[in-house]
Design a protein around this motif. Structure first.
Motif, PDB file in Angstrom:
ATOM      1  N   SER A 193      35.481  49.173  40.425  1.00 13.65           N
ATOM      2  CA  SER A 193      35.757  50.120  41.501  1.00 13.65           C
ATOM      3  C   SER A 193      34.498  50.338  42.341  1.00 13.65           C
ATOM      4  N   VAL A 194      34.643  50.270  43.646  1.00 16.91           N
ATOM      5  CA  VAL A 194      33.545  50.549  44.568  1.00 16.91           C
ATOM      6  C   VAL A 194      34.093  51.344  45.744  1.00 16.91           C
ATOM      7  N   ASN A 195      33.224  51.834  46.590  1.00 21.41           N
ATOM      8  CA  ASN A 195      33.588  52.547  47.822  1.00 21.41           C
ATOM      9  C   ASN A 195      35.012  53.073  47.911  1.00 21.41           C
ATOM     10  N   ARG A 196      35.176  54.340  47.767  1.00 19.49           N
ATOM     11  CA  ARG A 196      36.454  55.021  47.985  1.00 19.49           C
ATOM     12  C   ARG A 196      37.616  54.397  47.239  1.00 19.49           C
ATOM     13  N   GLY A 197      37.399  53.952  46.023  1.00 20.33           N
ATOM     14  CA  GLY A 197      38.480  53.424  45.214  1.00 20.33           C
ATOM     15  C   GLY A 197      38.894  52.005  45.525  1.00 20.33           C
ATOM     16  N   LYS A 198      38.234  51.343  46.484  1.00 16.39           N
ATOM     17  CA  LYS A 198      38.561  49.942  46.788  1.00 16.39           C
ATOM     18  C   LYS A 198      38.023  49.052  45.673  1.00 16.39           C
ATOM     19  N   LEU A 199      38.623  47.895  45.490  1.00 18.06           N
ATOM     20  CA  LEU A 199      38.209  46.977  44.446  1.00 18.06           C
ATOM     21  C   LEU A 199      37.326  45.872  45.000  1.00 18.06           C
ATOM     22  N   CYS A 200      36.330  45.507  44.220  1.00 20.11           N
ATOM     23  CA  CYS A 200      35.442  44.402  44.567  1.00 20.11           C
ATOM     24  C   CYS A 200      36.145  43.106  44.187  1.00 20.11           C
ATOM     25  N   LYS A 201      36.302  42.186  45.125  1.00 25.62           N
ATOM     26  CA  LYS A 201      36.992  40.925  44.859  1.00 25.62           C
ATOM     27  C   LYS A 201      36.073  39.717  44.901  1.00 25.62           C
ATOM     28  N   LYS A 202      34.882  39.880  45.460  1.00 19.93           N
ATOM     29  CA  LYS A 202      33.952  38.763  45.579  1.00 19.93           C
ATOM     30  C   LYS A 202      32.536  39.291  45.400  1.00 19.93           C
ATOM     31  N   VAL A 203      31.697  38.505  44.727  1.00 21.61           N
ATOM     32  CA  VAL A 203      30.301  38.866  44.506  1.00 21.61           C
ATOM     33  C   VAL A 203      29.436  37.735  45.059  1.00 21.61           C
ATOM     34  N   VAL A 204      28.436  38.094  45.864  1.00 22.50           N
ATOM     35  CA  VAL A 204      27.490  37.122  46.404  1.00 22.50           C
ATOM     36  C   VAL A 204      26.103  37.520  45.919  1.00 22.50           C
ATOM     37  N   THR A 205      25.425  36.612  45.230  1.00 25.86           N
ATOM     38  CA  THR A 205      24.067  36.865  44.741  1.00 25.86           C
ATOM     39  C   THR A 205      23.142  35.767  45.257  1.00 25.86           C
ATOM     40  N   LEU A 219      22.033  33.546  43.471  1.00 23.41           N
ATOM     41  CA  LEU A 219      22.359  32.348  42.697  1.00 23.41           C
ATOM     42  C   LEU A 219      23.709  31.735  43.032  1.00 23.41           C
ATOM     43  N   ALA A 220      24.701  32.605  43.356  1.00 22.64           N
ATOM     44  CA  ALA A 220      26.062  32.078  43.443  1.00 22.64           C
ATOM     45  C   ALA A 220      27.000  32.995  44.213  1.00 22.64           C
ATOM     46  N   VAL A 221      28.168  32.431  44.539  1.00 26.68           N
ATOM     47  CA  VAL A 221      29.293  33.191  45.082  1.00 26.68           C
ATOM     48  C   VAL A 221      30.384  33.137  44.016  1.00 26.68           C
ATOM     49  N   LEU A 222      30.910  34.321  43.654  1.00 29.29           N
ATOM     50  CA  LEU A 222      31.899  34.408  42.584  1.00 29.29           C
ATOM     51  C   LEU A 222      33.073  35.265  43.020  1.00 29.29           C
ATOM     52  N   ASP A 223      34.272  34.871  42.597  1.00 27.84           N
ATOM     53  CA  ASP A 223      35.452  35.717  42.750  1.00 27.84           C
ATOM     54  C   ASP A 223      35.568  36.568  41.503  1.00 27.84           C
ATOM     55  N   VAL A 224      35.975  37.828  41.669  1.00 23.09           N
ATOM     56  CA  VAL A 224      36.230  38.707  40.536  1.00 23.09           C
ATOM     57  C   VAL A 224      37.718  38.597  40.215  1.00 23.09           C
ATOM     58  N   THR A 225      38.030  38.161  38.993  1.00 25.94           N
ATOM     59  CA  THR A 225      39.421  37.990  38.572  1.00 25.94           C
ATOM     60  C   THR A 225      39.640  38.780  37.283  1.00 25.94           C
ATOM     61  N   PRO A 226      40.877  39.011  36.900  1.00 28.07           N
ATOM     62  CA  PRO A 226      41.134  39.698  35.625  1.00 28.07           C
ATOM     63  C   PRO A 226      40.564  38.943  34.421  1.00 28.07           C
ATOM     64  N   ALA A 227      40.406  37.626  34.538  1.00 28.09           N
ATOM     65  CA  ALA A 227      39.890  36.811  33.427  1.00 28.09           C
ATOM     66  C   ALA A 227      38.370  36.727  33.401  1.00 28.09           C
TER      67      ALA A 227
END
Length: 61
Positions: A4-16, A18-26
């Protein structure tokens, strides 16, 4: 494993640096890697479950 981030919205992608990642239930799905960074480097630096499917391309700028 959605975060959970900003006003209850969900984070779906992370960029660092090192990498770009999708956030999935798995777990985090590796989409791209930074130039000069190997998949093994990313695995070593990631504590969460990491999903790796096929060849992971370098980020394009």
């Amino acid at each position: 494993m959605y975060t959970s981030v900003n006003r209850g919205k969900l984070c779906k992608k992370v960029v660092t640096e090192l990498a770009v990642l999708d956030v999935t239930p798995a777990g985090f799905k590796l989409l791209e890697r930074a130039p000069g960074v190997s998949v093994e480097d990313i695995i070593k630096a990631t504590e969460a479950d990491l999903i790796i499917e096929g060849e992971i391309p370098e980020m394009q700028f």
